[in-house]
Motif scaffolding. Structure first.
Motif, PDB file in Angstrom:
ATOM      1  N   PRO A   1       4.813  25.326 -22.887  1.00  0.00           N
ATOM      2  CA  PRO A   1       4.406  23.962 -22.504  1.00  0.00           C
ATOM      3  C   PRO A   1       4.119  23.853 -21.009  1.00  0.00           C
ATOM      4  N   MET A   2       4.880  24.621 -20.211  1.00  0.00           N
ATOM      5  CA  MET A   2       4.683  24.601 -18.763  1.00  0.00           C
ATOM      6  C   MET A   2       3.309  25.207 -18.409  1.00  0.00           C
ATOM      7  N   LEU A   3       2.942  26.289 -19.124  1.00  0.00           N
ATOM      8  CA  LEU A   3       1.648  26.938 -18.861  1.00  0.00           C
ATOM      9  C   LEU A   3       0.495  25.994 -19.170  1.00  0.00           C
ATOM     10  N   ALA A   4       0.649  25.242 -20.265  1.00  0.00           N
ATOM     11  CA  ALA A   4      -0.411  24.290 -20.650  1.00  0.00           C
ATOM     12  C   ALA A   4      -0.578  23.240 -19.554  1.00  0.00           C
ATOM     13  N   ASN A   5       0.527  22.736 -19.025  1.00  0.00           N
ATOM     14  CA  ASN A   5       0.467  21.744 -17.952  1.00  0.00           C
ATOM     15  C   ASN A   5      -0.120  22.333 -16.688  1.00  0.00           C
ATOM     16  N   GLU A   6       0.277  23.580 -16.415  1.00  0.00           N
ATOM     17  CA  GLU A   6      -0.206  24.261 -15.211  1.00  0.00           C
ATOM     18  C   GLU A   6      -1.730  24.408 -15.270  1.00  0.00           C
ATOM     19  N   ALA A   7      -2.230  24.816 -16.459  1.00  0.00           N
ATOM     20  CA  ALA A   7      -3.682  24.985 -16.624  1.00  0.00           C
ATOM     21  C   ALA A   7      -4.394  23.648 -16.443  1.00  0.00           C
ATOM     22  N   LYS A   8      -3.755  22.587 -16.929  1.00  0.00           N
ATOM     23  CA  LYS A   8      -4.380  21.257 -16.841  1.00  0.00           C
ATOM     24  C   LYS A   8      -4.493  20.812 -15.374  1.00  0.00           C
ATOM     25  N   PHE A   9      -3.422  21.038 -14.596  1.00  0.00           N
ATOM     26  CA  PHE A   9      -3.421  20.541 -13.221  1.00  0.00           C
ATOM     27  C   PHE A   9      -4.056  21.512 -12.226  1.00  0.00           C
ATOM     28  N   LEU A  10      -3.853  22.811 -12.411  1.00  0.00           N
ATOM     29  CA  LEU A  10      -4.315  23.773 -11.398  1.00  0.00           C
ATOM     30  C   LEU A  10      -5.456  24.664 -11.882  1.00  0.00           C
ATOM     31  N   GLY A  11      -5.826  24.522 -13.157  1.00  0.00           N
ATOM     32  CA  GLY A  11      -6.952  25.300 -13.680  1.00  0.00           C
ATOM     33  C   GLY A  11      -6.485  26.535 -14.435  1.00  0.00           C
ATOM     34  N   PRO A  12      -7.251  26.924 -15.488  1.00  0.00           N
ATOM     35  CA  PRO A  12      -6.869  28.080 -16.313  1.00  0.00           C
ATOM     36  C   PRO A  12      -6.801  29.388 -15.536  1.00  0.00           C
ATOM     37  N   GLN A  13      -7.735  29.550 -14.554  1.00  0.00           N
ATOM     38  CA  GLN A  13      -7.757  30.820 -13.815  1.00  0.00           C
ATOM     39  C   GLN A  13      -6.448  30.996 -13.026  1.00  0.00           C
ATOM     40  N   PHE A  14      -6.046  29.926 -12.343  1.00  0.00           N
ATOM     41  CA  PHE A  14      -4.796  29.970 -11.576  1.00  0.00           C
ATOM     42  C   PHE A  14      -3.631  30.315 -12.504  1.00  0.00           C
ATOM     43  N   MET A  15      -3.581  29.615 -13.660  1.00  0.00           N
ATOM     44  CA  MET A  15      -2.472  29.807 -14.592  1.00  0.00           C
ATOM     45  C   MET A  15      -2.438  31.256 -15.104  1.00  0.00           C
ATOM     46  N   LEU A  16      -3.625  31.770 -15.479  1.00  0.00           N
ATOM     47  CA  LEU A  16      -3.665  33.122 -16.053  1.00  0.00           C
ATOM     48  C   LEU A  16      -3.252  34.185 -15.044  1.00  0.00           C
ATOM     49  N   VAL A  17      -3.762  34.060 -13.809  1.00  0.00           N
ATOM     50  CA  VAL A  17      -3.416  35.061 -12.779  1.00  0.00           C
ATOM     51  C   VAL A  17      -1.922  34.986 -12.490  1.00  0.00           C
ATOM     52  N   ARG A  18      -1.409  33.752 -12.319  1.00  0.00           N
ATOM     53  CA  ARG A  18       0.028  33.622 -12.033  1.00  0.00           C
ATOM     54  C   ARG A  18       0.853  34.160 -13.201  1.00  0.00           C
ATOM     55  N   TRP A  19       0.411  33.838 -14.440  1.00  0.00           N
ATOM     56  CA  TRP A  19       1.151  34.302 -15.628  1.00  0.00           C
ATOM     57  C   TRP A  19       1.200  35.835 -15.658  1.00  0.00           C
ATOM     58  N   PHE A  20       0.030  36.456 -15.395  1.00  0.00           N
ATOM     59  CA  PHE A  20      -0.038  37.920 -15.446  1.00  0.00           C
ATOM     60  C   PHE A  20       0.882  38.543 -14.393  1.00  0.00           C
ATOM     61  N   LEU A  21       0.770  38.049 -13.155  1.00  0.00           N
ATOM     62  CA  LEU A  21       1.575  38.632 -12.074  1.00  0.00           C
ATOM     63  C   LEU A  21       3.069  38.352 -12.284  1.00  0.00           C
ATOM     64  N   THR A  22       3.384  37.154 -12.799  1.00  0.00           N
ATOM     65  CA  THR A  22       4.793  36.824 -13.048  1.00  0.00           C
ATOM     66  C   THR A  22       5.349  37.740 -14.140  1.00  0.00           C
ATOM     67  N   SER A  23       4.551  37.947 -15.195  1.00  0.00           N
ATOM     68  CA  SER A  23       5.016  38.816 -16.284  1.00  0.00           C
ATOM     69  C   SER A  23       5.263  40.238 -15.774  1.00  0.00           C
ATOM     70  N   LEU A  24       4.368  40.686 -14.901  1.00  0.00           N
ATOM     71  CA  LEU A  24       4.515  42.023 -14.309  1.00  0.00           C
ATOM     72  C   LEU A  24       5.814  42.103 -13.493  1.00  0.00           C
ATOM     73  N   SER A  25       6.058  41.047 -12.722  1.00  0.00           N
ATOM     74  CA  SER A  25       7.292  41.016 -11.909  1.00  0.00           C
ATOM     75  C   SER A  25       8.518  40.982 -12.803  1.00  0.00           C
ATOM     76  N   ILE A  26       8.438  40.219 -13.901  1.00  0.00           N
ATOM     77  CA  ILE A  26       9.582  40.122 -14.815  1.00  0.00           C
ATOM     78  C   ILE A  26       9.891  41.506 -15.402  1.00  0.00           C
ATOM     79  N   ALA A  27       8.836  42.215 -15.826  1.00  0.00           N
ATOM     80  CA  ALA A  27       9.043  43.556 -16.409  1.00  0.00           C
ATOM     81  C   ALA A  27       9.684  44.481 -15.375  1.00  0.00           C
ATOM     82  N   THR A  28       9.218  44.387 -14.117  1.00  0.00           N
ATOM     83  CA  THR A  28       9.790  45.226 -13.056  1.00  0.00           C
ATOM     84  C   THR A  28      11.265  44.871 -12.832  1.00  0.00           C
ATOM     85  N   MET A  29      11.545  43.555 -12.785  1.00  0.00           N
ATOM     86  CA  MET A  29      12.936  43.118 -12.582  1.00  0.00           C
ATOM     87  C   MET A  29      13.823  43.620 -13.711  1.00  0.00           C
TER      88      MET A  29
END
Ligand code: SF4
Length: 241
Positions: free
Chosen positions: A129-157
């Protein structure tokens, strides 16, 4: 006096919070009142949410077999476990503190430290639900890039945390019952002599220079060969957890 000191020592974090409040009320009473109101708001919120979470935790604990959780989220769950953890965290609802009792129960039932880090982190920062809101307010591109990099960081952590924090270091005595215990080889102690594998090859395997259990073995499944391996292990690395 010594009893008070003992209580303070065993509740060090709570004692620090109380001390901070006392200092705030003495030197900055306005901020003290504001902080107290904020704390009361969160305590009220927790009192509403936590009973539901604890009920859900108890239901999962009672109904989901240990082997299912170990297979889906345990040490050997591999990519399946990683994906499942990401999905579980992303589709969850509620504040992050609600995740802690659930994650503790999952560890107790056999989930790996790495997968628990993924669940907690996904729960905190990439909920759907947070991603959907993020895409609505900041745009899908912002959301997707942040999601990808965050997921990468989570896997590393997850990888780093699982190397630093071992399951045995997580306090579990309050919830583990003897019947739940699963056979484990503590890699920190195993010296790789291979004795357990020679004694009981159907239950132990060597992975690199360390022994591992060949399958999930509950304490109720213990047999003479396992008992012998536990007794004879020179490093006392085989135990039920
Ligand atoms: S007997 Fe103990 S020390 Fe030797 S390989 Fe097995 S677990 Fe490791």
């Amino acid at each position: 006096m010594s009893l008070i000191l003992k209580k303070i020592k065993s509740n060090i974090f709570l004692s620090l919070v109380i001390l901070t409040y006392i200092i705030l009320f003495i030197f900055l009473p306005d901020k003290g009142i504001q902080s107290l109101n904020n704390s009361l708001y969160y305590i009220k919120e927790m009192l509403i949410i936590m009973p539901v979470i604890l009920l859900l935790t108890s239901l999962i604990e009672a109904w989901v077999p240990r082997k299912t959780i170990q297979n889906s989220l345990g040490e050997g769950s591999g990519i399946k476990g990683i994906l499942f953890s990401f999905l579980f965290g992303s589709f969850s609802a509620g504040p992050i503190y609600a995740a802690f009792p659930i994650c503790k129960m999952l560890i107790k039932k056999g989930a790996s430290v790495a997968n628990i880090v993924i669940i907690l982190s996904a729960w905190a920062v990439i909920k759907i639900p947070m991603l959907a809101n993020e895409a609505k307010f900041l745009g899908p591109q912002f959301m997707l890039v942040r999601w990808f990099l965050t997921s990468l960081s989570i896997a590393t952590m997850a990888i780093i945390t699982s190397k630093i924090v071992k399951k045995v270091e997580i306090p579990m005595d309050d919830i583990i019952t003897r019947d739940d215990a699963v056979l484990n080889v503590d890699k920190n102690f195993c010296v790789g002599c291979g004795l357990c594998v020679s004694v009981s090859p159907e239950n132990f395997v060597m992975k690199g220079k360390k022994a591992n259990t060949a399958k999930i073995i509950l304490i109720s499944e213990e047999n003479d060969k396992i008992k012998t391996a536990i007794e004879k292990c020179p490093a006392k690395a085989i135990k039920y957890m």
